[in-house]
Design a protein around this motif. Structure first.
Motif: not given
Length: 444
Positions: A249-275
């Motif tokens: 909710s804090m990073v917004g809809n442009a990204y997908e967030v997956e929590q993989i552990g305590n203090g560890e997350w994967i953040i992926q752009t919804v659209e293609t392209g590099a950041i």
């Protein structure tokens, strides 16, 4: 072993525990230690909270000297001699018995030229191993003392402190105290790491692929917030323990967030392209502070203690002292800890040290001669094997210990002919049915 300690516990047994991120008082018992190569240890120190927000606040001990010992605190020596030197004139007493009387110490010190020039001293002995030296003439004294305890047993130190500074109306008092060394001792010097974060660019975005990055907070915080800057936009004050939905909710809809552990997350752009690489500001995170190190449990002193009797488990006192710059040392923890003797490993001791404890170890094995070596590489086959050990001068019952394939082997010299079909019996090369009728047998 991780110790969380209340610095101001009045009973010097201020062990705390950690549950659900909260610090609380504990009656937990330390795990049994095994006399082996080493025990990792971490020390964290807390004070009762002044803010009321929590019970305890963590103390930064990165600038302090933190000493950890295992033994019997405040024990006095039991044998040997020592000497006292007056440091301004470098004059030393003769050898003094470890338990000499106050009168004998007074006589010895009053023979030193600088002490004579100062008007002499009077010595009292309030407790065993403690000598209270009072200068007879009031005033600041230049005479200072040091002590040589190299011939004291067990290994001991002499602490010398000026407990009353003289002035024209007050006599100066110096305390000389003999104390056995801790059996296990270390100064913990490795500071726990500060708050940090790593960012791994798992997948570079392309015209056909999204950009995937992994963020990990390390060490794991227990309070505070952090900021993320993603593609030029900074998300501030993210809680240290943010879950997947909260961070999403804090990073917004442009990204997908997956929590993989305590203090560890994967953040992926919804659209293609590099950041660009995501950046993390951890300046407002609160992480554990303290020091760490290793306690070497396979010391000569521990071997001497265990060799004096046949107990398999012994109870010692674990003691932690903290000394901040410009302050006196303070004992903040004393509590019993058990140590087991069920690991026998002399490999980690230097050869000279092993020789130094042969006599002590012989007490453990009765009147039998005891030999330890790591040179033997097998049981049979000639040179560098068990049968190559010269046995003519060894009495029946002599014992030989060595490692073979990581296993401790113990053999005893017995009378008679070896059974060649039994791998646990070995005939020495100097065997003689008339003059040297004996062979080695493996101990069960």
């Amino acid at each position: 072993m991780e110790l969380l300690i209340n610095r101001f516990a009045s009973d010097r047994a201020g062990l705390l525990s950690l549950a659900g991120g909260q610090i609380m008082r504990s009656t937990a018992k330390l795990p049994r230690l095994i006399r082996n190569d080493g025990e990792p240890i971490t020390i964290r120190v807390f004070d009762p909270s002044q803010s009321g927000a929590r019970d305890f606040d963590e103390v930064d001990i990165s600038t302090a000297t933190v000493r950890v010992g295992i033994g019997i605190p405040d024990q006095t020596p039991t044998a040997g001699t020592f000497s006292v030197t007056e440091t301004t004139g470098s004059n030393a007493t003769a050898s003094l018995a470890f338990d000499l009387s106050a009168a004998a110490m007074e006589t010895a010190l009053n023979l030193l030229p600088a002490v004579i020039a100062a008007g002499g001293v009077t010595v009292g002995k309030p407790n065993a191993g403690i000598y209270q030296v009072t200068f007879n003439t009031p005033g600041v004294q230049t005479a200072r003392f040091s002590a040589n305890t190299a011939r004291i047993a067990p290994l001991s130190v002499a602490t010398i402190s000026r407990v009353q500074i003289g002035n024209p109306d007050v006599q100066e008092i110096v305390l000389i105290q003999l104390i056995q060394n801790a059996y296990v001792y270390n100064v913990l010097a490795d500071v726990l790491p500060a708050a940090g974060a790593t960012v791994d660019h798992i997948q570079e975005g392309t015209s056909e692929l999204p950009d995937v990055q992994r963020i990990k907070l390390s060490p794991l915080p227990y309070s505070g917030t952090f900021d993320l800057t993603i593609d030029g936009i900074t998300i501030v004050a993210i809680p240290f323990n943010a879950g997947q939905s909260q961070l999403q909710s804090m990073v917004g809809n442009a990204y997908e967030v997956e929590q993989i552990g305590n203090g560890e997350w994967i953040i992926q752009t919804v659209e293609t392209g590099a950041i660009a690489d995501i950046t993390v500001d951890v300046s407002d995170l609160v992480v554990p502070t303290g020091v760490k190190g290793t306690l070497a449990l396979n010391t000569i002193e521990i071997w001497r203690v265990f060799a004096s009797d046949t107990e398999k488990v012994k109870t010692f006192t674990l003691e932690v002292q903290v000394q901040f710059p410009g302050e006196s040392s303070r004992t903040i923890l004393q509590m019993p800890v058990e140590m087991s003797r069920n690991v026998i490993n002399l490999d980690t001791l230097a050869a000279a040290s092993v020789l130094g404890i042969q006599t002590t170890l012989s007490a453990l094995f009765g009147s039998r001669a005891f030999t330890w070596t790591t040179a033997l590489t097998g049981l049979t086959g000639g040179a560098n094997k068990l049968e190559s050990v010269v046995t003519v001068s060894l009495a029946l019952g002599s014992r030989y210990d060595f490692y073979l394939n990581g296993v401790n082997n113990s053999f005893v010299l017995v009378a008679g002919v070896a059974d060649t079909t039994d791998p646990g019996q070995v005939t020495p090369l100097d065997y003689n049915s008339g003059s040297n009728n004996k062979h080695w047998e493996r101990m069960a």
